[in-house]
Design a protein around this motif. Structure first.
Motif, short mmCIF file in Angstrom:
data_model
loop_
_atom_site.label_atom_id
_atom_site.label_comp_id
_atom_site.label_asym_id
_atom_site.label_seq_id
_atom_site.Cartn_x
_atom_site.Cartn_y
_atom_site.Cartn_z
N ALA A 129 -2.97 -0.03 -4.22
CA ALA A 129 -2.59 -1.10 -3.59
C ALA A 129 -1.85 -1.46 -4.60
O ALA A 129 -2.38 -1.82 -6.32
CB ALA A 129 -4.04 -2.15 -2.95
N ILE A 182 -4.27 6.33 -2.18
CA ILE A 182 -3.77 5.93 -1.13
C ILE A 182 -3.77 4.39 -2.21
O ILE A 182 -4.88 5.06 -3.49
CB ILE A 182 -4.28 5.25 -0.37
CG1 ILE A 182 -5.58 4.84 -0.61
CG2 ILE A 182 -4.06 5.85 0.74
CD1 ILE A 182 -5.24 3.73 0.85
N GLU A 236 -7.70 -3.00 -0.67
CA GLU A 236 -7.07 -1.52 -0.78
C GLU A 236 -8.49 -1.42 0.16
O GLU A 236 -8.60 -0.28 1.55
CB GLU A 236 -7.33 -0.69 -2.00
CG GLU A 236 -7.33 0.50 -1.66
CD GLU A 236 -7.34 1.78 -3.65
OE1 GLU A 236 -6.98 1.85 -3.74
OE2 GLU A 236 -8.44 1.22 -3.64
N TYR A 262 -7.86 -1.76 4.12
CA TYR A 262 -7.29 -1.05 4.74
C TYR A 262 -7.74 0.66 4.51
O TYR A 262 -8.34 1.57 5.98
CB TYR A 262 -5.69 -0.19 3.68
CG TYR A 262 -4.98 1.51 4.11
CD1 TYR A 262 -4.49 0.73 5.30
CD2 TYR A 262 -5.09 2.02 4.00
CE1 TYR A 262 -3.96 1.31 6.13
CE2 TYR A 262 -4.58 3.33 4.92
CZ TYR A 262 -3.36 3.06 5.22
OH TYR A 262 -3.22 3.69 6.48
N LEU A 286 0.73 -1.07 -0.15
CA LEU A 286 0.14 -0.05 -0.16
C LEU A 286 0.68 1.26 0.27
O LEU A 286 1.72 1.16 0.34
CB LEU A 286 -0.26 -0.39 1.01
CG LEU A 286 -2.05 -0.53 1.12
CD1 LEU A 286 -2.88 -1.08 2.71
CD2 LEU A 286 -2.96 -0.31 -0.41
#
Length: 238
Positions: free
Chosen positions: A198, A196, A223, A226, A144
């Motif tokens: 992944a 972000i 993802e 998270y 990540l």
């Protein structure tokens, strides 16, 4: 071809019958002066005719045998081809069943959303192991990345034999901005409106489209987990 063979068979039997009849009647015919030829000449002529007809029957039989042999070889080739296709189909169905089983295990074995870093580490290790279960790759990496500063948020790499992947196989820049590396396959999550992302990485191997879709799904799941983990952590800190 079959009609020609039957014709020559009939002709052969007919000539053979005539020969036997002439052999039986020849003494009477020659003795009565009915024939201008001697008995030996007539018998020789009929034997020659019989030989010629027999030769043509043999030729047509040989052609038919060759034709049938080629047809049998063609059938054997078709059989082997169909058998190979059947084996490939069973292999594909078997691989697909494994993928479905692994996908079901992801949905069933993760029974709670991650609330702590320890929970999230378990999930990322679990998902990395699933990639090895479904592909022939020697290792797999999940990472990540914070897109605002290109820093690693979390990662886990695994080798076969349940060994952790220690070495760095890709930099964050290589993942965020792929430069056309031909020694690895890189899979990125689909969302473009987050800070972000992944990534999943495996060594370049010949894998099926279904396996690629499976890895892509794992990366998207990572993802999502998270985001849930971040949301739960923020709520707990309030």
């Amino acid at each position: 071809m079959a009609k020609h063979i039957r014709f020559f068979e009939f002709l052969y039997l007919f000539v053979l019958l005539i020969v036997f009849i002439l052999i039986a009647l020849m003494p009477s015919l020659v003795g009565s002066g009915f024939s201008f030829f001697t008995e030996e000449m007539i018998e020789s002529a009929m034997i020659v005719v019989l030989f010629i007809v027999g030769y043509f029957v043999m030729i047509f039989y040989q052609r038919e045998v060759d034709k049938n042999t080629q047809f049998i070889e063609h059938l054997l080739d078709e059989k082997n081809h169909l058998q190979s296709q059947t084996e490939e189909t069973f292999k594909y169905v078997g691989a697909l069943n494994v993928q479905i089983k692994e996908m079901n295990s992801i949905l069933s074995e993760i029974k709670k959303y991650p609330k702590s870093r320890q929970d999230f580490k378990y999930i990322i290790r679990f998902l990395a192991g699933k990639i090895l279960n479904i592909t022939p790759a020697e290792w797999a990496l999940l990472r990540l990345i914070n897109l605002t500063n290109s820093q690693t948020i979390s990662e886990y790499g695994i080798r076969r034999g349940d060994k952790e992947l220690k070495e760095t196989v890709c930099s964050n820049n290589e993942l965020v901005k792929p430069d056309g590396r031909d020694d690895v396959l890189i899979f990125a999550s689909n969302q473009n409106n987050l800070n972000i992302r992944a990534f999943g990485v495996i060594p370049r191997r010949d894998i099926t489209e279904e396996q690629k879709i499976f890895i892509k799904g794992i990366v998207n799941q990572l993802e999502m987990f998270y985001l849930i983990f971040s949301s739960l952590s923020n709520n707990n800190n309030k």
